[in-house]
Design a protein around this motif. Structure first.
Motif, mmCIF file in Angstrom:
data_model
loop_
_atom_site.group_PDB
_atom_site.id
_atom_site.type_symbol
_atom_site.label_atom_id
_atom_site.label_comp_id
_atom_site.label_asym_id
_atom_site.label_seq_id
_atom_site.Cartn_x
_atom_site.Cartn_y
_atom_site.Cartn_z
ATOM 1 N N ILE A 1 0.857 -1.181 0.000
ATOM 2 C CA ILE A 1 0.000 0.000 0.000
ATOM 3 C C ILE A 1 0.895 1.235 0.000
ATOM 4 C CG2 ILE A 1 -1.837 1.244 1.190
ATOM 5 C CD1 ILE A 1 -2.600 -1.353 2.559
ATOM 6 N N GLN B 1 -5.496 5.327 6.289
ATOM 7 C CA GLN B 1 -6.251 4.291 5.567
ATOM 8 C C GLN B 1 -6.579 3.185 6.547
ATOM 9 O OE1 GLN B 1 -3.012 3.705 3.129
ATOM 10 N NE2 GLN B 1 -3.653 5.090 1.537
ATOM 11 N N VAL C 1 -3.267 -4.800 7.891
ATOM 12 C CA VAL C 1 -2.181 -4.104 7.194
ATOM 13 C C VAL C 1 -0.961 -4.117 8.105
ATOM 14 C CG1 VAL C 1 -1.416 -1.949 6.149
ATOM 15 C CG2 VAL C 1 -3.808 -2.655 5.943
ATOM 16 N N LEU D 1 -2.403 0.306 -4.602
ATOM 17 C CA LEU D 1 -2.205 -1.069 -4.170
ATOM 18 C C LEU D 1 -1.440 -1.784 -5.275
ATOM 19 C CD1 LEU D 1 -4.526 -0.236 -2.202
ATOM 20 C CD2 LEU D 1 -5.339 -2.591 -2.360
#
Length: 304
Positions: free
Chosen positions: A121, A137, A143, A240
């Motif tokens: 990302i 985000q 993540v 991404l």
């Protein structure tokens, strides 16, 4: 025989013949450019073969590199144009400066092709010269935010016992905030940002998704459109991307190899055609530069 520190002489009757030392002989050969050296003779066959060989090597390498780059799957979404209320579409700078209006925004990203983990990302900035924005985000996907900065930066550039107590306490406040309880060496978002980009369009690593994404999956990305890039025409994007053995998606290297290889083969074909049209035997003495004048003069004498 008379011996002198650097040179010696041998007497033969009335003559005296100097004997040069090894250093003097080497210097003489160097000055006269007579040292042993590789002096390739660029015959037409060698030149044509060399260009063909370069083309035969570079074109496959370029195609393999292009194939690896094309296999990288990327999703790029420019969110700064959509994350603005309708009332502020004509004055986006005022929207950013108004602290009473929420800057939270949600974006839907559709996966068009299977993405194999790890999925990186990034936040991408265009027409931007390294001023600190904040991009938050949050997704239901896990993540991984660890090890996104260079190890050398974490270990040597940012102190393990230095804490950001006074960060964002001045008159100029913007972007994100740092936790004063965490040392700078563990504030990897800051470390990634502080590595200055060379160009105005760049990407900064935010984290990694360590599970595969299938085609037609839809990701809901919640972010905060905090920083003002509208005043100077900047762009903010979320990216991404998967990776290959060459890294991220970049067609330049493959195109460069393919172009050089194709050009080399084209030049070799041109040289081959010229050589077939006007062949010249190897080591033909009349074509030497110092013999051309004598050849032309003899031809003039023959005509007279």
């Amino acid at each position: 025989m008379e011996v002198d520190g650097s040179a010696s002489t041998v007497s033969r009757g009335a003559q005296s013949i100097p004997l040069q030392s090894r250093r003097q002989r080497a210097f003489y050969q160097f000055a006269q450019q007579s040292l042993p050296a590789c002096k390739p003779v660029l015959t037409p066959a060698w030149v044509i073969t060399t260009f063909l060989l370069v083309g035969a090597i570079f074109i496959p390498v370029g195609l393999i590199t292009l194939h690896a780059s094309q296999n990288v799957v990327e999703i790029v979404d420019q969110y700064d144009t959509e994350c603005v209320p309708e009332a502020f579409k004509g004055n986006k700078v005022a929207y950013i400066k108004d602290n009473l209006i929420s800057k939270n925004c949600s974006r839907y990203l559709k996966v068009y092709k299977h993405m194999k983990a790890p999925i990186y990302i990034y936040y991408q900035l265009d027409n931007y010269y390294q001023k600190p924005p904040t991009v938050c985000q949050k997704t239901e996907l896990k993540v991984n935010r660890k090890n996104i900065a260079w190890k050398s930066d974490r270990d040597h550039k940012f102190g393990k016992h230095v804490y950001p107590f006074n960060f964002q306490n001045g008159t100029l406040i913007g972007g994100g905030k740092l936790d004063p309880r965490i040392p700078l060496s563990d504030q990897e978002d800051l470390i990634v940002w502080m590595r200055t980009a060379a160009l105005p369009s760049f990407r900064k690593l935010y984290g990694r998704i360590e599970e595969d994404l299938d085609a037609d999956d839809v990701l809901l990305v919640n972010l905060t459109n905090n920083y003002n890039t509208y005043s100077f025409g900047g762009k903010k994007k979320i990216v991404l991307s998967t990776s290959s053995w060459l890294g991220g998606k970049n067609d330049f290297l493959g195109l460069a190899y393919t172009f050089v290889g194709s050009t080399s083969i084209f030049i070799s074909v041109v040289f081959l055609l010229l050589h077939m049209k006007n062949p010249r035997p190897y080591r033909e003495r009349p074509y030497l530069p110092w013999n051309k004048q004598s050849v032309s003069s003899r031809r003039c004498d023959d005509t007279l």
